[in-house]
Design a protein around this motif. Structure first.
Motif, PDB file in Angstrom:
ATOM      1  N   ALA A  17       5.306   1.090   7.511  1.00  0.00           N
ATOM      2  CA  ALA A  17       6.914   0.498   7.735  1.00  0.00           C
ATOM      3  C   ALA A  17       6.964  -0.743   8.077  1.00  0.00           C
ATOM      4  O   ALA A  17       7.117  -1.745   8.214  1.00  0.00           O
ATOM      5  N   ASP A  18       5.792  -0.772   9.604  1.00  0.00           N
ATOM      6  CA  ASP A  18       6.161  -2.178  10.022  1.00  0.00           C
ATOM      7  C   ASP A  18       5.839  -3.079   9.525  1.00  0.00           C
ATOM      8  O   ASP A  18       6.255  -4.209  10.151  1.00  0.00           O
ATOM      9  N   THR A  19       4.570  -3.732   8.704  1.00  0.00           N
ATOM     10  CA  THR A  19       4.602  -4.660   7.820  1.00  0.00           C
ATOM     11  C   THR A  19       5.564  -5.083   7.024  1.00  0.00           C
ATOM     12  O   THR A  19       5.917  -5.980   6.462  1.00  0.00           O
ATOM     13  N   VAL A  20       6.623  -3.935   6.412  1.00  0.00           N
ATOM     14  CA  VAL A  20       7.560  -4.280   5.527  1.00  0.00           C
ATOM     15  C   VAL A  20       8.838  -4.840   6.865  1.00  0.00           C
ATOM     16  O   VAL A  20       9.033  -6.045   6.335  1.00  0.00           O
ATOM     17  N   ASN A 107       9.564  12.748   1.035  1.00  0.00           N
ATOM     18  CA  ASN A 107      10.695  11.864   1.475  1.00  0.00           C
ATOM     19  C   ASN A 107      11.619  12.904   1.256  1.00  0.00           C
ATOM     20  O   ASN A 107      12.633  13.050   2.430  1.00  0.00           O
ATOM     21  N   ILE A 108      12.399  12.905  -0.009  1.00  0.00           N
ATOM     22  CA  ILE A 108      13.106  14.241  -0.466  1.00  0.00           C
ATOM     23  C   ILE A 108      12.603  15.664   0.683  1.00  0.00           C
ATOM     24  O   ILE A 108      13.432  15.906   1.175  1.00  0.00           O
ATOM     25  N   LEU A 109      11.565  16.142   0.338  1.00  0.00           N
ATOM     26  CA  LEU A 109      11.799  17.448   0.922  1.00  0.00           C
ATOM     27  C   LEU A 109      11.511  17.082   2.215  1.00  0.00           C
ATOM     28  O   LEU A 109      11.979  17.806   3.127  1.00  0.00           O
ATOM     29  N   PHE A 110      10.976  16.484   3.307  1.00  0.00           N
ATOM     30  CA  PHE A 110      11.261  16.298   4.464  1.00  0.00           C
ATOM     31  C   PHE A 110      12.495  16.014   5.107  1.00  0.00           C
ATOM     32  O   PHE A 110      12.556  16.762   6.336  1.00  0.00           O
ATOM     33  N   ILE A 182       7.951  10.263   9.347  1.00  0.00           N
ATOM     34  CA  ILE A 182       7.764   9.961   7.929  1.00  0.00           C
ATOM     35  C   ILE A 182       8.989   9.360   7.060  1.00  0.00           C
ATOM     36  O   ILE A 182       8.144   8.186   6.226  1.00  0.00           O
ATOM     37  N   VAL A 183       9.739  10.562   7.012  1.00  0.00           N
ATOM     38  CA  VAL A 183      10.865   9.708   6.383  1.00  0.00           C
ATOM     39  C   VAL A 183      11.666   8.599   6.447  1.00  0.00           C
ATOM     40  O   VAL A 183      11.613   7.786   5.139  1.00  0.00           O
ATOM     41  N   GLU A 184      11.746   8.297   7.586  1.00  0.00           N
ATOM     42  CA  GLU A 184      11.888   6.584   7.952  1.00  0.00           C
ATOM     43  C   GLU A 184      11.223   5.600   7.356  1.00  0.00           C
ATOM     44  O   GLU A 184      11.718   4.652   6.637  1.00  0.00           O
ATOM     45  N   ALA A 185      10.102   5.772   7.497  1.00  0.00           N
ATOM     46  CA  ALA A 185       8.916   4.941   7.217  1.00  0.00           C
ATOM     47  C   ALA A 185       8.850   4.973   5.253  1.00  0.00           C
ATOM     48  O   ALA A 185       8.663   3.779   4.420  1.00  0.00           O
ATOM     49  N   ALA A 186       8.972   6.230   4.644  1.00  0.00           N
ATOM     50  CA  ALA A 186       8.477   6.091   3.858  1.00  0.00           C
ATOM     51  C   ALA A 186       9.696   5.808   2.757  1.00  0.00           C
ATOM     52  O   ALA A 186       9.920   5.300   1.760  1.00  0.00           O
ATOM     53  N   THR A 187      10.702   6.100   3.337  1.00  0.00           N
ATOM     54  CA  THR A 187      12.106   5.138   3.430  1.00  0.00           C
ATOM     55  C   THR A 187      11.649   3.407   2.644  1.00  0.00           C
ATOM     56  O   THR A 187      12.092   3.251   1.519  1.00  0.00           O
ATOM     57  N   ARG A 188      11.077   2.705   3.631  1.00  0.00           N
ATOM     58  CA  ARG A 188      10.963   1.310   3.301  1.00  0.00           C
ATOM     59  C   ARG A 188       9.831   0.906   2.502  1.00  0.00           C
ATOM     60  O   ARG A 188       9.761   0.404   1.939  1.00  0.00           O
ATOM     61  N   ILE A 189       9.529   1.972   2.712  1.00  0.00           N
ATOM     62  CA  ILE A 189       7.774   1.840   1.705  1.00  0.00           C
ATOM     63  C   ILE A 189       7.961   1.905   0.636  1.00  0.00           C
ATOM     64  O   ILE A 189       7.551   0.985  -0.465  1.00  0.00           O
ATOM     65  N   THR A 190       9.082   2.487   0.045  1.00  0.00           N
ATOM     66  CA  THR A 190       9.198   2.521  -1.877  1.00  0.00           C
ATOM     67  C   THR A 190      10.258   2.489  -1.628  1.00  0.00           C
ATOM     68  O   THR A 190       9.511   0.946  -3.242  1.00  0.00           O
ATOM     69  N   GLN A 191      10.803   1.428  -0.896  1.00  0.00           N
ATOM     70  CA  GLN A 191      11.688   0.787  -1.595  1.00  0.00           C
ATOM     71  C   GLN A 191      11.169  -1.469  -1.677  1.00  0.00           C
ATOM     72  O   GLN A 191      11.295  -1.725  -2.561  1.00  0.00           O
TER      73      GLN A 191
END
Length: 207
Positions: A17-20, A107-110, A182-191
């Motif tokens: 997510a930091d790379t994003v 992401n949704i589960l977490f 993970i939730v915060e990072a996964a949201t940025r990654i999938t976007q």
């Protein structure tokens, strides 16, 4: 004390997510490594794990192999476009799309677990929240037979109390803290991945 699986996963996802955040191209190798932790996580889901791992792990392995030829996800997709095999079974881009959906499921589960403060009763139990996350992501892509298989295995998914022990986390607060990262990072990654597909005019509802 060695870092737990969830801590390894949260660190790997946060770094992606930091790379994003830094407006850099996401690299294939660390992406595949982060996703390998999802494979490890799946292995703790009881009898359902073999079904899930057998489908997911080869896709992650393909992306790991792709990292030897392509540095970034963007260049990997460009390679498939140039070879005109984006939608071919087993293509790197197709596997990226399917892996992204699993990240969305996690992401949704977490998100549900964090929102319900690790409550483990009724609709907040891990099997119920896991099924809800699965249906939210895969309902439009999977047939009735596959959905019935997942439903069949639902009672065999471990409880959150068992999950806590399996993941070797100290307590509920610890596991929720890692899931929140993970939730915060996964949201940025999938976007970020969605934006790559949109930019290449590929769409993401076809695999």
């Amino acid at each position: 004390m060695a870092p737990t699986l969830l801590r390894k996963m949260s660190q790997a996802f946060r770094e992606l997510a930091d790379t994003v955040n830094q407006d850099k191209d996401m690299e294939v190798k660390p992406f595949a490594q982060a996703c390998s932790y999802i494979t490890d996580l799946m292995r703790h889901l009881g009898p359902l794990s073999k079904f899930a791992v057998d489908d997911f792990a080869p896709r992650v392995a393909d992306l790991e192999a792709a990292s030897r030829s392509f540095r970034s996800l963007k260049s990997m997709m460009r390679g498939n476009i140039e070879q005109n095999n984006v939608r071919s079974p087993g293509s790197h881009t197709r596997n990226l799309l399917l892996v992204k959906r699993v990240i969305e499921l996690v992401n949704i589960l977490f998100q549900q677990i964090v929102a319900t403060n690790y409550d483990d009763k009724g609709d907040n139990a891990l099997p119920s929240q896991g099924l809800a996350a699965y249906l939210a992501v895969f309902s439009q892509y999977h047939g009735t037979g596959l959905k019935a298989t997942v439903e069949f295995f639902k009672p065999l998914i471990p409880s959150k109390a068992q999950f806590l022990v399996i993941l070797e986390e100290r307590d509920e607060a610890s596991i929720v803290a890692q899931m929140r990262i993970i939730v915060e990072a996964a949201t940025r990654i999938t976007q970020y991945i969605d934006n790559l597909f949109v930019a290449k005019d590929l769409g993401f509802d076809w695999a």
